[in-house]
Design an enzyme around this catalytic site. Structure first.
Site, PDB file in Angstrom:
ATOM      1  CE  LYS A 260     -24.834  66.752 -70.043  1.00 54.57           C
ATOM      2  NZ  LYS A 260     -23.886  65.364 -70.030  1.00 54.57           N
TER       3      LYS A 260
ATOM      4  CE  LYS B 260     -23.890  63.435 -57.803  1.00 59.57           C
ATOM      5  NZ  LYS B 260     -23.254  64.274 -58.911  1.00 59.57           N
TER       6      LYS B 260
ATOM      7  CG  HIS C 273     -22.003  65.300 -77.670  1.00 59.91           C
ATOM      8  ND1 HIS C 273     -22.656  66.054 -78.100  1.00 59.91           N
ATOM      9  CD2 HIS C 273     -22.283  63.648 -78.114  1.00 59.91           C
ATOM     10  CE1 HIS C 273     -23.686  65.392 -78.999  1.00 59.91           C
ATOM     11  NE2 HIS C 273     -23.456  64.230 -78.819  1.00 59.91           N
TER      12      HIS C 273
ATOM     13  CD  GLU D 133     -19.115  70.019 -77.246  1.00 60.21           C
ATOM     14  OE1 GLU D 133     -19.514  70.804 -78.047  1.00 60.21           O
ATOM     15  OE2 GLU D 133     -19.024  68.802 -77.386  1.00 60.21           O
TER      16      GLU D 133
ATOM     17  NE  ARG E  84     -17.640  68.798 -65.373  1.00 61.02           N
ATOM     18  CZ  ARG E  84     -18.553  68.203 -64.617  1.00 61.02           C
ATOM     19  NH1 ARG E  84     -18.878  67.000 -64.739  1.00 61.02           N
ATOM     20  NH2 ARG E  84     -18.833  68.499 -63.409  1.00 61.02           N
TER      21      ARG E  84
ATOM     22  CB  CYS F 192     -22.918  70.442 -75.815  1.00 65.34           C
ATOM     23  SG  CYS F 192     -22.198  68.762 -75.935  1.00 65.34           S
TER      24      CYS F 192
END
Length: 394
Positions: free
Chosen positions: A194, A357, A78, A80, A84, A191
């Site tokens: 998120k 991470k 998507h 968005e 990002r 979205c």
């Protein structure tokens, strides 16, 4: 230059639309195809200078069965999310320079220039909760709405995550949802969800969070579309969590300025008689030799031969795998960082993505707490999808 020390929706949109128009025709929507455009603009309050740093176009997601264990395929394309992820490329590039980031020798981390802020724009309301206009009658709030011209309720195709109902299409305001789609159900969150997450924990992600002193938040969220409703956007992004406590010194829920300008037109905005474009487009403000513009198809780089489809050559620069390599390369060739991570990254070729991470302890602790307080129903992907290392695709 931006007036009044804040860029307007019109100024932000102009930067995004001009860049889109300047990109090659290949990969863009063809006749009777639509897409969504999203962009991120950097604004310096000191110089009042604006520049576009990331642009994304796309409407697709992959199903659960197509998730890649080696980090090569984008789960979510998507607009968005593409914008990002393109923004992450830009931030990594900036960490190699001395423009918006400066080394803090006391904290052994990078500080971002206090005058710099980032503004987000989309040509469509984010899928999920932001698309739902709450009805006046509480008893009718969860009523199933049909997708027709007579419906007075803004409709989202994003699928409800709940054990309380057998109907995933209930239009329940404030609920968590996965991405819309008629095919196999995806594990990617909507979205709206998120953006709500980024609004608490920042847009930088875990790997970059290891390198910087503070999370990065959007100063404003801007929408140029007819169907955007301020009440629904505010609820989706921060108000639905107002009654829940979250105490953390480094991460704090934000209340960004939300702006809507329905008068700005994007030539490929959604129309009921058009089909969604199958392609995703990503542009980042990085040097030309790093290939700032890419086209994605089914989460992979367009133009890759079938023979190389399962190799790293098929991966986009914004894929998990390629961003992971970018992180490791930055640490390796930056003397300050290589010294700081000497023990943790003693064997960088074989360290797992998940292990890197986990170096972001504050971030991971905060994210666990956020899921408990805000996002209890956030989907869980198989952990083995994060177990790849730099050697996995060689």
């Amino acid at each position: 230059m931006c007036d009044n020390k804040k860029p307007t929706v019109k100024e932000i949109a102009e930067l995004c639309l001009k860049k889109f128009e300047s990109l090659p025709k290949t990969g863009k929507p063809t006749a009777n195809q639509w897409t969504i455009l999203a962009g991120i603009v950097e604004f310096n309050r000191n110089t009042e200078a604006c520049q576009l740093v990331s642009l994304g176009c796309g409407t697709k997601c992959i199903g659960e069965s197509k998730l890649c264990p080696n980090g090569l395929i984008l789960n979510d394309s998507h607009a968005e999310v593409l914008a990002r992820r393109g923004f992450l490329r830009f931030l990594y590039q900036e960490l190699k320079q001395d423009r918006i980031f400066h080394w803090n020798s006391t904290l052994s981390t990078y500080d971002m220039d206090e005058h710099v802020e980032f503004h987000f724009l989309s040509t469509q309301t984010p899928c999920g909760d932001a698309c739902i206009l709450e009805e006046e009658q509480p008893a009718a709030r969860a009523k199933r709405q049909r997708l027709d011209e007579d419906s007075e309720m803004v409709y989202t195709g994003a699928k409800l995550i709940s054990d309380l109902s057998d109907d995933p299409m209930l239009q329940t305001p404030g609920a968590l949802r996965t991405k819309p789609g008629r095919g196999e159900r995806t594990l990617s969150m909507s979205c709206s969800d998120k953006i709500a997450r980024w609004n608490v924990i920042g847009v930088q992600g875990a790997l970059l969070d290891v390198l910087i002193s503070k999370p990065i938040y959007f100063s404003s969220l801007n929408f140029c579309c007819d169907d955007a409703q301020l009440e629904s956007l505010e609820r989706a992004i921060f108000k639905r969590f107002d009654c829940r406590t979250f105490k953390h010194t480094r991460f704090q829920p934000q209340r960004p300025q939300i702006n809507i300008d329905p008068g700005i037109r994007f030539e490929f905005s959604q129309r009921s008689d058009w089909q969604p474009s199958p392609n995703g487009l990503i542009w980042s403000q990085v040097p030309e030799e790093l290939r700032p513009y890419e086209i994605s198809v089914n989460g992979k780089r367009q133009g890759v031969t079938k023979k190389k489809m399962k190799t790293s050559q098929a991966a986009l620069a914004i894929s998990k795998y390629k961003l992971f390599l970018t992180f490791l390369e930055l640490v390796k060739f930056n003397p300050k960082l290589s010294e700081m991570f000497d023990q943790q990254l003693s064997d960088p070729e074989r360290i797992a993505y998940a292990s890197c991470k986990d170096l972001a302890r504050d971030y991971q602790f905060a994210w666990r707490e956020i899921k408990e307080k805000y996002f209890l129903q956030w989907t869980k992907k198989p952990h083995e999808l994060l177990d790849f290392n730099p050697m996995s695709n060689k």
